[in-house]
Design an enzyme around this catalytic site. Structure first.
Site, PDB file in Angstrom:
ATOM      1  N   ASP A  43       0.831  -1.202   0.000  1.00  0.00           N
ATOM      2  CA  ASP A  43       0.000   0.000   0.000  1.00  0.00           C
ATOM      3  C   ASP A  43       0.872   1.261   0.000  1.00  0.00           C
ATOM      4  OD1 ASP A  43      -2.098   1.885   0.604  1.00  0.00           O
ATOM      5  OD2 ASP A  43      -3.218   0.260   1.538  1.00  0.00           O
ATOM      6  N   THR A  84      -6.780   3.556  -2.331  1.00  0.00           N
ATOM      7  CA  THR A  84      -6.578   2.154  -1.942  1.00  0.00           C
ATOM      8  C   THR A  84      -7.608   1.178  -2.531  1.00  0.00           C
ATOM      9  OG1 THR A  84      -5.439   2.720   0.074  1.00  0.00           O
ATOM     10  CG2 THR A  84      -6.534   0.605   0.062  1.00  0.00           C
ATOM     11  N   ASP A 167      -9.454  -3.931   5.816  1.00  0.00           N
ATOM     12  CA  ASP A 167     -10.507  -4.813   5.304  1.00  0.00           C
ATOM     13  C   ASP A 167     -10.549  -4.793   3.773  1.00  0.00           C
ATOM     14  OD1 ASP A 167     -12.064  -2.387   4.775  1.00  0.00           O
ATOM     15  OD2 ASP A 167     -12.584  -2.386   6.893  1.00  0.00           O
ATOM     16  N   ARG A 168     -10.528  -3.569   3.191  1.00  0.00           N
ATOM     17  CA  ARG A 168     -10.653  -3.487   1.727  1.00  0.00           C
ATOM     18  C   ARG A 168      -9.468  -4.125   1.013  1.00  0.00           C
ATOM     19  NH1 ARG A 168     -10.049   1.594   3.948  1.00  0.00           N
ATOM     20  NH2 ARG A 168      -8.336   2.916   3.238  1.00  0.00           N
ATOM     21  N   ASP A 310       1.310   2.367   3.965  1.00  0.00           N
ATOM     22  CA  ASP A 310       0.442   3.522   3.677  1.00  0.00           C
ATOM     23  C   ASP A 310       0.272   4.392   4.913  1.00  0.00           C
ATOM     24  OD1 ASP A 310      -1.477   4.904   1.811  1.00  0.00           O
ATOM     25  OD2 ASP A 310      -2.897   4.351   3.371  1.00  0.00           O
ATOM     26  N   ASP A 357      -1.056  -0.242  -4.702  1.00  0.00           N
ATOM     27  CA  ASP A 357      -2.411   0.234  -5.019  1.00  0.00           C
ATOM     28  C   ASP A 357      -2.400   1.701  -5.460  1.00  0.00           C
ATOM     29  OD1 ASP A 357      -1.629   1.058  -2.522  1.00  0.00           O
ATOM     30  OD2 ASP A 357      -3.592   0.779  -1.598  1.00  0.00           O
ATOM     31  N   HIS A 358      -1.261   2.370  -5.259  1.00  0.00           N
ATOM     32  CA  HIS A 358      -1.056   3.771  -5.661  1.00  0.00           C
ATOM     33  C   HIS A 358       0.304   4.186  -5.131  1.00  0.00           C
ATOM     34  CE1 HIS A 358      -1.794   4.790  -1.482  1.00  0.00           C
ATOM     35  NE2 HIS A 358      -2.910   4.102  -1.526  1.00  0.00           N
ATOM     36  N   HIS A 491      -2.166  10.847  -1.674  1.00  0.00           N
ATOM     37  CA  HIS A 491      -2.224  10.362  -3.058  1.00  0.00           C
ATOM     38  C   HIS A 491      -3.639  10.511  -3.580  1.00  0.00           C
ATOM     39  CE1 HIS A 491      -4.161   6.900  -1.149  1.00  0.00           C
ATOM     40  NE2 HIS A 491      -3.264   7.074  -0.205  1.00  0.00           N
TER      41      HIS A 491
HETATM   42 ZN   LIG Z   1      -3.382   6.120   1.613  1.00  0.00          ZN
END
Ligand SMILES: [Zn+2]
Length: 552
Positions: A43, A84, A167-168, A310, A357-358, A491
């Site tokens: 992340d 995310t 969770d995601r 993240d 994810d970014h 982000h």
């Molecule tokens: Zn973030």
């Protein structure tokens, strides 16, 4: 006559035999079946974290993936917004928010006129906790992941398990047909939980893990892994660009996590330290053993998302010693995970990919201190200014219903009531937004939806625009301008600092090599599907990266 019949038959047999042979050679190339596919998402990992910290990485983690596998060095997200939930969904579905429908972490639901959470589900109940943090499922994601297609292809014999702190990060990758997804619940519990979407109760290996008090063992001091003097790839430990923890005056090492946990959400503090990644690695290893992943010839899928990177990035920023330390420690966790895969599944029997994810922007106040154009967007002022413009222009103060994820949602009933043309109201707002100093681009949604954009920022907007769920006007701030606190990174844009992320493949079916040719995040799922010889995820729009695959 007889002779010619014989000759003809012989010819037929020869041709048939040849065809059979050709098929044999072809079929050995048709697919590669690893016992286990492990998808890893880090992340907020920027591509340059591979190169910036390269000399300090060990041989068994990131470097092993680069040295033995394939490195796509110019891999990008191809849509806005880079958050995310859309990121995880796009990696595994092989398409963008336009199709999979995960347009943000939260978004404004036009039908119910309320904000919804990407993985929230009122129809399921928590498993492993009483807390509402367990009411989660992938039901808002509209398309399948490659893990779903693997389940369908194998008559549900190939397992899928999803794991993350968030969770995601666990739920979206594992998809709709997953055997289970597990995510970390902090507060005063410090356990991995799930929901009744997957199962009625936690399996024994999970309750065993939870009762082992692993989380508690990570409430210890966080100091740098190596001598801080050697962390030459990041800024000074004490500076004005970092957030830090409540209860500690400066954002400097060491951090007494046991003490700080009291003022930072109990076990939740682990999430915001490298130990959040360590506990995810611990749990992934427990899952491999507990679920017998990769133990037979039917391909299983394990999705692991390391989220602590993240949290640390948001808190301390791209250039911090804390980020450097977090990646050096993640490298060790990866090495540990790969060693278990070697011994438990077998070297060369599994396939791994690693991506993010970014990315993230350098702290704008830091960039600004070095004369790079950067800044902070004043959201409240923006909202007030827009509302008074609307009141003046249309004589109605309630035309704007919601502003979220850099999208403006109009009150459609009001637009109809006032007999206004939707397209022209959107255009007027976009024009108005362009008068703000820090707005870079603004587009009416109808223009983005109808345009056939194949490049530039319009294409990124189009790929991120879901006709049913997205707003009426889409905009982006100037480069390195964010709507965020003055400390830490964030982000969401379509600029390179947010879109450029690692893409590494290694293991069974993967060639050794690297490319600077541009690849896109949506190519990952089709590549894995192509390797496995299974259906592509039903909404996939990416292209298989043939040059990474070794079909021999
Ligand atoms: Zn973030």
């Amino acid at each position: 006559m007889k002779n010619s019949i014989l000759l003809f038959t012989a010819c037929l047999l020869y041709v048939a035999g040849f065809a059979q042979k050709a098929q044999d050679t072809e079929s050995s190339k048709i697919y590669v079946k690893p016992k286990l596919v492990v998808g890893i998402v880090v992340d907020q990992m920027r591509y340059d974290y591979l190169t910036r910290f390269y000399n300090k990485y060990g041989d068994g983690g990131f470097k092993r993936m680069m040295d033995e596998g394939f490195n796509c060095k110019n891999n990008h997200f191809n849509y806005i917004p880079t958050y995310t939930a859309p990121g995880h969904a796009s990696v595994y579905t092989g398409t963008t928010p336009a199709n999979h429908g995960i347009i943000g972490n939260n978004w404004y639901d036009k039908e119910n006129k309320s904000s919804v959470y990407c993985a929230g589900d009122e129809n399921v109940t928590p498993v492993g906790t009483e807390d509402a943090a367990g009411k989660m499922s992938p039901s808002r994601m509209l398309t399948t992941t490659f893990a779903d297609e693997n389940r369908l292809f194998t008559q549900m014999e190939g397992k899928t398990i999803g794991i993350s702190i968030k969770d995601r990060g666990a739920i979206l990758p594992a998809g709709h047909t997953a055997n289970a997804a597990y995510w970390f619940h902090g507060k005063d519990e410090g356990v991995f939980i799930s929901s009744t979407y997957y199962q009625e109760e936690l399996p024994k290996w999970v309750t065993k893990f939870n009762s082992s008090k692993t989380a508690k063992s990570y409430l210890k001091d966080w100091n740098t892994l190596y001598n801080i003097k050697n962390y030459t790839e990041s800024g000074s430990d004490l500076n004005e660009f970092e957030g830090g923890f409540k209860g500690k005056e400066t954002a400097t090492f060491p951090y007494d996590l046991k003490k700080l946990s009291k003022t930072n959400g109990g076990f939740d503090i682990i999430k915001a330290t490298p130990y959040g990644n360590s506990i995810v690695a611990d749990f992934a290893i427990a899952a491999i053993k507990g679920e017998d992943l990769g133990k037979d010839d039917v391909t299983d899928v394990l999705t692991v998302s390391f989220s602590s990177t993240d949290y640390v990035g948001h808190n301390f920023g791209v250039n911090s010693k804390e980020v450097e330390d977090t990646y050096l420690r993640l490298d060790q966790d990866l090495e540990r995970l790969f060693k278990i895969l070697d011994s438990y599944v077998g070297k060369g029997e599994y396939t791994v990919f690693l991506t993010a994810d970014h990315g993230a922007v350098d702290v704008p106040s830091y960039l600004h201190s070095h004369n790079v154009p950067a800044g902070y967007f004043g959201k409240d002022e923006f909202k007030d200014n827009l509302n008074s413009f609307m009141a003046k222009k249309y004589g109605a103060s309630d035309l704007v219903e919601n502003i979220s994820n850099n999208q403006i949602f109009l009150n459609r009933e009001k637009v109809n009531q006032l007999n206004l043309n939707l397209g022209s109201v959107q255009q007027e707002i976009a024009n108005k937004l362009m008068t703000f100093k820090d707005v870079y681009v603004a587009y009416p949604a109808t223009e983005i939806g109808n345009g056939g954009y194949t490049d530039g920022v319009q294409r990124l907007f189009k790929n991120g625009y879901n006709q049913k769920r997205s707003g009426d006007v889409l905009y982006q701030y100037n480069p390195a301008v964010i709507s965020y606190s003055k400390t830490g990174s964030t982000h969401g844009s379509g600029l390179n600092y947010d879109t450029h992320v690692p893409l590494l493949f290694f293991g069974k079916g993967i060639k050794h090599g690297s490319t600077l040719q541009k690849t896109e995040i949506i190519d990952i799922a089709p590549t894995i599907s192509g390797m496995l010889g299974i259906s592509f995820p039903n909404g996939a729009t990416g292209q298989p990266l043939e040059f990474v695959l070794d079909n021999k």
